[in-house]
Design a protein around this motif. Sequence first.
Motif, PDB file in Angstrom:
ATOM      1  N   SER A   1       3.596  -3.835 -10.581  1.00 49.86           N
ATOM      2  CA  SER A   1       2.368  -2.820 -11.459  1.00 49.86           C
ATOM      3  C   SER A   1       1.823  -2.515 -10.823  1.00 49.86           C
ATOM      4  O   SER A   1       1.646  -2.555  -9.308  1.00 49.86           O
ATOM      5  CB  SER A   1       2.054  -4.586 -11.681  1.00 49.86           C
ATOM      6  N   ALA A   2       1.272  -1.360 -11.392  1.00 49.34           N
ATOM      7  CA  ALA A   2       0.580  -0.482 -10.653  1.00 49.34           C
ATOM      8  C   ALA A   2      -0.129   0.747 -11.731  1.00 49.34           C
ATOM      9  O   ALA A   2       0.160   0.760 -12.760  1.00 49.34           O
ATOM     10  CB  ALA A   2       2.029   1.396  -9.633  1.00 49.34           C
ATOM     11  N   GLY A   3      -0.875   1.349 -10.595  1.00 42.74           N
ATOM     12  CA  GLY A   3      -1.541   2.826 -11.869  1.00 42.74           C
ATOM     13  C   GLY A   3      -0.768   3.828 -12.281  1.00 42.74           C
ATOM     14  O   GLY A   3       0.326   4.206 -11.170  1.00 42.74           O
ATOM     15  N   SER A   4      -1.157   5.048 -13.005  1.00 44.08           N
ATOM     16  CA  SER A   4      -0.567   6.121 -13.148  1.00 44.08           C
ATOM     17  C   SER A   4       0.061   7.175 -11.701  1.00 44.08           C
ATOM     18  O   SER A   4       1.070   8.574 -11.886  1.00 44.08           O
ATOM     19  CB  SER A   4      -0.916   6.641 -14.387  1.00 44.08           C
ATOM     20  N   GLY A   5      -0.941   6.470 -10.164  1.00 44.10           N
ATOM     21  CA  GLY A   5      -0.413   7.471  -9.770  1.00 44.10           C
ATOM     22  C   GLY A   5       0.486   7.373  -9.081  1.00 44.10           C
ATOM     23  O   GLY A   5       1.311   7.293  -7.180  1.00 44.10           O
ATOM     24  N   ALA A   6       1.384   6.086  -9.118  1.00 45.68           N
ATOM     25  CA  ALA A   6       2.283   5.726  -7.990  1.00 45.68           C
ATOM     26  C   ALA A   6       4.038   5.584  -8.311  1.00 45.68           C
ATOM     27  O   ALA A   6       4.188   6.290  -9.247  1.00 45.68           O
ATOM     28  CB  ALA A   6       2.004   3.828  -8.373  1.00 45.68           C
ATOM     29  N   VAL A   7       4.626   5.621  -7.435  1.00 46.36           N
ATOM     30  CA  VAL A   7       6.123   5.903  -7.818  1.00 46.36           C
ATOM     31  C   VAL A   7       6.878   5.113  -6.575  1.00 46.36           C
ATOM     32  O   VAL A   7       5.947   5.286  -5.008  1.00 46.36           O
ATOM     33  CB  VAL A   7       6.073   7.636  -7.446  1.00 46.36           C
ATOM     34  N   LEU A   8       7.720   4.853  -7.038  1.00 46.38           N
ATOM     35  CA  LEU A   8       8.260   3.680  -6.630  1.00 46.38           C
ATOM     36  C   LEU A   8       9.770   4.354  -5.903  1.00 46.38           C
ATOM     37  O   LEU A   8      10.349   4.769  -7.088  1.00 46.38           O
ATOM     38  CB  LEU A   8       8.681   2.062  -7.303  1.00 46.38           C
ATOM     39  N   GLU A   9       9.828   4.659  -4.973  1.00 44.61           N
ATOM     40  CA  GLU A   9      11.686   4.258  -4.818  1.00 44.61           C
ATOM     41  C   GLU A   9      12.613   3.212  -3.845  1.00 44.61           C
ATOM     42  O   GLU A   9      12.474   2.935  -3.692  1.00 44.61           O
ATOM     43  CB  GLU A   9      11.507   5.888  -3.480  1.00 44.61           C
TER      44      GLU A   9
ATOM     45  N   SER B   1       0.809  -1.400  -0.207  1.00 45.53           N
ATOM     46  CA  SER B   1      -0.249  -0.050  -0.004  1.00 45.53           C
ATOM     47  C   SER B   1       0.293   1.149  -0.007  1.00 45.53           C
ATOM     48  O   SER B   1       2.218   1.145   0.130  1.00 45.53           O
ATOM     49  CB  SER B   1      -1.118   0.276   1.038  1.00 45.53           C
ATOM     50  N   GLU B   2      -0.193   2.414  -0.158  1.00 48.37           N
ATOM     51  CA  GLU B   2       0.798   3.634  -0.004  1.00 48.37           C
ATOM     52  C   GLU B   2       1.657   4.217   0.846  1.00 48.37           C
ATOM     53  O   GLU B   2       0.902   3.814   1.852  1.00 48.37           O
ATOM     54  CB  GLU B   2       0.088   4.666  -0.636  1.00 48.37           C
ATOM     55  N   GLY B   3       2.529   4.331   0.710  1.00 47.06           N
ATOM     56  CA  GLY B   3       3.286   4.785   2.773  1.00 47.06           C
ATOM     57  C   GLY B   3       4.540   3.121   2.734  1.00 47.06           C
ATOM     58  O   GLY B   3       4.702   3.496   3.609  1.00 47.06           O
TER      59      GLY B   3
ATOM     60  N   VAL C   1       6.761   3.425  -0.951  1.00 40.14           N
ATOM     61  CA  VAL C   1       5.963   3.486  -2.347  1.00 40.14           C
ATOM     62  C   VAL C   1       5.312   4.729  -1.700  1.00 40.14           C
ATOM     63  O   VAL C   1       4.902   4.521  -1.170  1.00 40.14           O
ATOM     64  CB  VAL C   1       4.912   1.852  -2.309  1.00 40.14           C
ATOM     65  N   LEU C   2       5.334   5.198  -2.378  1.00 36.48           N
ATOM     66  CA  LEU C   2       3.941   6.677  -2.728  1.00 36.48           C
ATOM     67  C   LEU C   2       2.788   6.719  -3.443  1.00 36.48           C
ATOM     68  O   LEU C   2       3.542   6.620  -4.568  1.00 36.48           O
ATOM     69  CB  LEU C   2       5.140   7.854  -3.357  1.00 36.48           C
ATOM     70  N   GLY C   3       2.680   7.824  -3.868  1.00 34.99           N
ATOM     71  CA  GLY C   3       1.291   7.950  -3.968  1.00 34.99           C
ATOM     72  C   GLY C   3      -0.278   6.740  -4.271  1.00 34.99           C
ATOM     73  O   GLY C   3      -1.235   7.775  -4.617  1.00 34.99           O
TER      74      GLY C   3
END
Length: 513
Positions: A362-370, A340-342, A460-462
Amino acid sequence: MNTSPPPPRDSYSADLAHPEYHFTAPTGWINDPNGLCQWGDTFHLFYQFNPDTPVHRSIRWGHATSTDMVSWTDQPIALTPTAAGPDRDGCWSGVLVDDNGTPTIVYSAHDGDRQLPSLAFGDSSLTTWTKYDGNPVIEGPPPGLAVTAFRDHCVWREGDLWMQLVGSGIEGVGGTALLYESHDLREWTYRGPILVGDINLTEPVWTGSMWECVDLFELDGHHVLILSVWDEGTTHFSVYFKGTYSAGVFSPTAVDYLDHGLRHFYAPQTFRDDLGRRIIVGWMQEGREDDLTIRSGWSGCLTVPRVLSWGADGRLHQQPMPALERLRQDRWDAEPGRLSEGTRMQLGSDDSPTVDIELLVSAGSGAVLELDVLASPDGAEQTTITIDWGTSTLSVDRSRSSLEPADTTPLSGPINIVEGLVELRVLVDHSAIEVFANGTALSARAYPTRPDSTRVRLRVLGAAIDVLRATSWRLAAASEDRASEVDAEVAVPSTSPASRLANTPGHIQLVRD
Ligand code: FRU
């Protein structure tokens, strides 16, 4: 010249920056890979080498051999400058071709501000080299052409002729690759430029005033012209044109960066191996302060060998050569599932400066992985790799990589994301980092100073991210003794009729329509 034997590479083991599985010179300076080929069962790597000091001076051709391109055995220096010869100031870059059984090096003999095409002939083991007494084989740039520079070579066979490209540039116009032909490698006739860049064009890629290390080959139905952009004495980045080469003219359909690490991936060379794979190796130049480099005693490393292919997006994709996987140790797997986000988590062991990470997410367009690599427990040092689904970009942030001053230029490039899927491969080897995201390559150098800057952390962000696979390994040092354990690799044979034609060890035979 310093004739004492070089220190073994493990004398650098206390140097946190020194790579363990990326090829470095035994000591001193390395720049371009040269003369890459497979001769019989043996891979040969020659390279621009100064064993005396880690600066670019009095360049020789270093030489190493391998059975798998992972572990290398040092060989005697192949070419050294000849005091009264045309290469008195250095034996600069070039290629190796098979002239009817005679290994033949075509290189740039460097004298003052001139570099001229020259030859050297090898014995059957490619370890003893004799320079041609008729060097240079081309006396200068084409008369009447105002060139910015003239050096580096790509040589291949077309029917009965040898063809040669020399990297160059036309004053005020742009970089170019000049074509020559010959019956015997010794006498050359100028044919003209195969393509001329436009120095004023900055989009989609600026190609500068001079093209170094030009490399032309065919890959699965398209021709590719690789070059490295040099301008005003500065190295910039490597670029490729995709298109068609025919009758001395290269007609491009696309141009793109080869690797988004800019100057950290420079002067690459390719060759075709006996499994039909087009393999590329580039030079990863240093990004730390010069005095630190000088004190360290070594400078530069090469990328791991990478296999080139066309992606579904029409771009040139790169993947590390599978043989590298034999260095993997201490496997670590994450449970597949939704993050999950965060979410923040650590990946793999926390104490290895060498890592190989494979993520399928795999993710949708709001996701950011650092993904932080080379991270200290308190985050004082960390290098952050980011995948942004919203902008479809891969980036590397080095602003906190090191407590010492070093290159922190932001690096990023577009990735092709289909149905939210991203396949990420990250190779960390002390100061050498190579990232591959859906085929897009990005090389970087980073210089953590703390021995505990070895963690890998994911954030996981966004929006949530689904992890389909997350595995990491420590990678062992690539020493000679493990080479014999390698199994032969299986390659998918190329379907292109052209790529099945015979080639010289250095370069594929290009086919005319
Ligand atoms: C590229 C390059 C080549 C030259 C060689 C000299 O890095 O500048 O153009 O032949 O290095 O070492």
